[in-house]
Design a protein around this motif. Sequence first.
Motif, PDB file in Angstrom:
ATOM      1  N   ASP A   1      -6.076   2.063   2.071  1.00 30.33           N
ATOM      2  CA  ASP A   1      -4.696   2.220   2.551  1.00 30.33           C
ATOM      3  C   ASP A   1      -3.669   1.949   1.452  1.00 30.33           C
ATOM      4  N   THR A   2      -3.853   2.626   0.322  1.00 32.01           N
ATOM      5  CA  THR A   2      -2.883   2.575  -0.771  1.00 32.01           C
ATOM      6  C   THR A   2      -2.457   4.006  -1.115  1.00 32.01           C
ATOM      7  N   ALA A   3      -1.177   4.178  -1.344  1.00 29.80           N
ATOM      8  CA  ALA A   3      -0.580   5.494  -1.576  1.00 29.80           C
ATOM      9  C   ALA A   3      -0.571   5.851  -3.058  1.00 29.80           C
TER      10      ALA A   3
ATOM     11  N   HIS B   1      10.192   5.250  -2.946  1.00 31.60           N
ATOM     12  CA  HIS B   1      10.607   5.966  -4.151  1.00 31.60           C
ATOM     13  C   HIS B   1      11.851   6.791  -3.875  1.00 31.60           C
TER      14      HIS B   1
ATOM     15  N   GLY C   1       0.832  -5.483  -6.247  1.00 32.59           N
ATOM     16  CA  GLY C   1       2.131  -5.869  -6.807  1.00 32.59           C
ATOM     17  C   GLY C   1       2.403  -5.186  -8.130  1.00 32.59           C
TER      18      GLY C   1
ATOM     19  N   ASP D   1       6.362 -11.117  -6.705  1.00 35.16           N
ATOM     20  CA  ASP D   1       5.383 -10.578  -7.652  1.00 35.16           C
ATOM     21  C   ASP D   1       5.043  -9.115  -7.365  1.00 35.16           C
ATOM     22  N   THR D   2       6.096  -8.292  -7.257  1.00 36.65           N
ATOM     23  CA  THR D   2       5.932  -6.844  -7.128  1.00 36.65           C
ATOM     24  C   THR D   2       6.741  -6.156  -8.233  1.00 36.65           C
ATOM     25  N   ALA D   3       6.148  -5.145  -8.820  1.00 38.05           N
ATOM     26  CA  ALA D   3       6.713  -4.434  -9.971  1.00 38.05           C
ATOM     27  C   ALA D   3       7.584  -3.257  -9.532  1.00 38.05           C
TER      28      ALA D   3
ATOM     29  N   PRO E   1      -1.131   6.455   2.124  1.00 38.73           N
ATOM     30  CA  PRO E   1      -2.366   5.685   2.182  1.00 38.73           C
ATOM     31  C   PRO E   1      -3.453   6.450   2.951  1.00 38.73           C
TER      32      PRO E   1
ATOM     33  N   TYR F   1       8.690  -0.041 -17.360  1.00 39.44           N
ATOM     34  CA  TYR F   1       7.935  -0.852 -16.405  1.00 39.44           C
ATOM     35  C   TYR F   1       8.623  -2.193 -16.238  1.00 39.44           C
TER      36      TYR F   1
ATOM     37  N   PHE G   1      14.533   7.945 -11.615  1.00 41.39           N
ATOM     38  CA  PHE G   1      13.558   8.052 -10.524  1.00 41.39           C
ATOM     39  C   PHE G   1      12.822   6.721 -10.473  1.00 41.39           C
TER      40      PHE G   1
ATOM     41  N   PRO H   1       7.855  -5.490 -14.737  1.00 40.46           N
ATOM     42  CA  PRO H   1       6.682  -6.177 -14.190  1.00 40.46           C
ATOM     43  C   PRO H   1       7.056  -7.041 -12.981  1.00 40.46           C
ATOM     44  N   PRO H   2       6.059  -7.493 -12.240  1.00 41.39           N
ATOM     45  CA  PRO H   2       6.316  -8.420 -11.141  1.00 41.39           C
ATOM     46  C   PRO H   2       7.160  -9.605 -11.614  1.00 41.39           C
TER      47      PRO H   2
ATOM     48  N   GLY I   1       0.822  -1.210   0.000  1.00 40.93           N
ATOM     49  CA  GLY I   1       0.000   0.000   0.000  1.00 40.93           C
ATOM     50  C   GLY I   1       0.851   1.253   0.000  1.00 40.93           C
ATOM     51  N   GLU I   2       2.024   1.197   0.663  1.00 39.00           N
ATOM     52  CA  GLU I   2       2.980   2.307   0.598  1.00 39.00           C
ATOM     53  C   GLU I   2       3.797   2.163  -0.692  1.00 39.00           C
ATOM     54  N   LEU I   3       4.435   3.252  -1.110  1.00 34.36           N
ATOM     55  CA  LEU I   3       5.254   3.237  -2.323  1.00 34.36           C
ATOM     56  C   LEU I   3       6.623   3.835  -2.014  1.00 34.36           C
TER      57      LEU I   3
ATOM     58  N   VAL J   1       8.588   0.870 -11.246  1.00 33.74           N
ATOM     59  CA  VAL J   1       8.545   1.840 -12.337  1.00 33.74           C
ATOM     60  C   VAL J   1       9.817   2.684 -12.277  1.00 33.74           C
TER      61      VAL J   1
ATOM     62  N   PHE K   1       8.302  -3.160 -20.523  1.00 37.02           N
ATOM     63  CA  PHE K   1       8.098  -2.259 -21.667  1.00 37.02           C
ATOM     64  C   PHE K   1       8.559  -0.859 -21.289  1.00 37.02           C
TER      65      PHE K   1
ATOM     66  N   TYR L   1       4.248  12.855  -2.233  1.00 32.51           N
ATOM     67  CA  TYR L   1       3.778  11.556  -1.735  1.00 32.51           C
ATOM     68  C   TYR L   1       2.406  11.721  -1.101  1.00 32.51           C
TER      69      TYR L   1
ATOM     70  N   LEU M   1       1.918  -1.826 -10.684  1.00 32.59           N
ATOM     71  CA  LEU M   1       1.918  -0.382 -10.454  1.00 32.59           C
ATOM     72  C   LEU M   1       1.310   0.324 -11.651  1.00 32.59           C
TER      73      LEU M   1
ATOM     74  N   VAL N   1       9.981   3.914  -8.352  1.00 33.99           N
ATOM     75  CA  VAL N   1       8.863   3.703  -7.419  1.00 33.99           C
ATOM     76  C   VAL N   1       8.597   2.206  -7.337  1.00 33.99           C
ATOM     77  N   TYR N   2       8.503   1.664  -6.119  1.00 35.38           N
ATOM     78  CA  TYR N   2       8.170   0.240  -5.959  1.00 35.38           C
ATOM     79  C   TYR N   2       7.346   0.047  -4.691  1.00 35.38           C
ATOM     80  N   PRO N   3       6.603  -1.053  -4.635  1.00 33.68           N
ATOM     81  CA  PRO N   3       5.710  -1.266  -3.490  1.00 33.68           C
ATOM     82  C   PRO N   3       6.472  -1.380  -2.164  1.00 33.68           C
TER      83      PRO N   3
END
Lengths: 195, 195
Positions: free
Chosen positions: B95-97, A69, B65, A95-97, B133, A130, A151, A132-133, A65-67, A99, B6, B130, B67, A153-155
């Motif tokens: 609760d997601t950012a 970065h 997972g 399985d988390t991506a 969440p 991107y 720059f 991917p997971p 839920g947090e990101l 960016v 990608f 930022y 984004l 960003v990830y979960p």
Amino acid sequence: MKNAPFTFELNPPEFIPSRYDNHITRRLSAMKGQYSNAAAFEAMLSKEDILLYEVYELKLPEVAGELLHGISIVHPGKVGDEYFMTKGHFHTVLDTAEVYYCQKGEGYMVMETPEGDWSVEALYPGAVLYVPPCWAHRSVNTSLAEDLITFFVYPGNAGHDYGTIEDQGFRTLVVEQDGEPAIVDNPRWTSPPVK
Amino acid sequence: MKNAPFTFELNPPEFIPSRYDNHITRRLSAMKGQYSNAAAFEAMLSKEDILLYEVYELKLPEVAGELLHGISIVHPGKVGDEYFMTKGHFHTVLDTAEVYYCQKGEGYMVMETPEGDWSVEALYPGAVLYVPPCWAHRSVNTSLAEDLITFFVYPGNAGHDYGTIEDQGFRTLVVEQDGEPAIVDNPRWTSPPVK
């Protein structure tokens, strides 16, 4: 009061965040076994434990839920024919991506899956990538003159798994051949076992 | 083969992604009840159902997972004294950012929690914001000349909840006063019930 919103600035030409909590620095000595040319690595290290890359990150709860970065900066240079690069990792929660948005410089993101699929994508200013997971990823700076700045960003719950990829390295290497970047097979790499 | 990596490009001055799957356009008629000055809204709508903002997004699985990411463009203008803005929303998974990185223009992100906490942060080129969440968020373009353009990233499972904030609007409005942006209380807003 909940965790409050915040803002920081990314300004050229350095793109160092005007606010950050973690500043991670990785020197050559932290990359033992990662470069193909072990002799070149040792010769270089005997002269100086040079700074290869840096990460500036904002501290946030490491939960879904947090990101998380920040900014990644890979400095220019080579170990033998291989360009300076990050250690590279899978996410612990596979399985988390992620960016990436390239701010400066030129290079590649080298990626692969646990099954041995691979992908190499170019990074240049304005490119958004991107990952991917389930894809391990490593940034490579192919400029010998300027930083590669992204720059990212990830979960929040992703975590970093460096060990899995460390044993035999990535399937693909980015090396200088005749003065140009080339994508070549890693001779140390072997197919994953069939499951 | 897993979902493959990608890349696309964001190029000034427009920052429209060189590749996208969804192009969402919101016109004035979609914002009924969102602006304080209902008479100004109706008068404006009777002339033209003007385009207020656009979102370009890459299609990805809407699961934790992944984004979701893309570009938001809020055009310049006002309805009465109130600047053009996005509809604004909570995430369905509260609760997601969300991370915003402003590429162009000037404005504010207006934010609030279900408990009535509020925050307004400035957006300008180079600013990374930022949104933690649980914070509803709305972009407001305070330039009357140029677009407000932001790059955004949020968790794949977040979803959009427009309804909760729609009833009484955000606690805070951004209006033009004496030719300058001002942050003022929303007269329609009342405290959430004590739980």
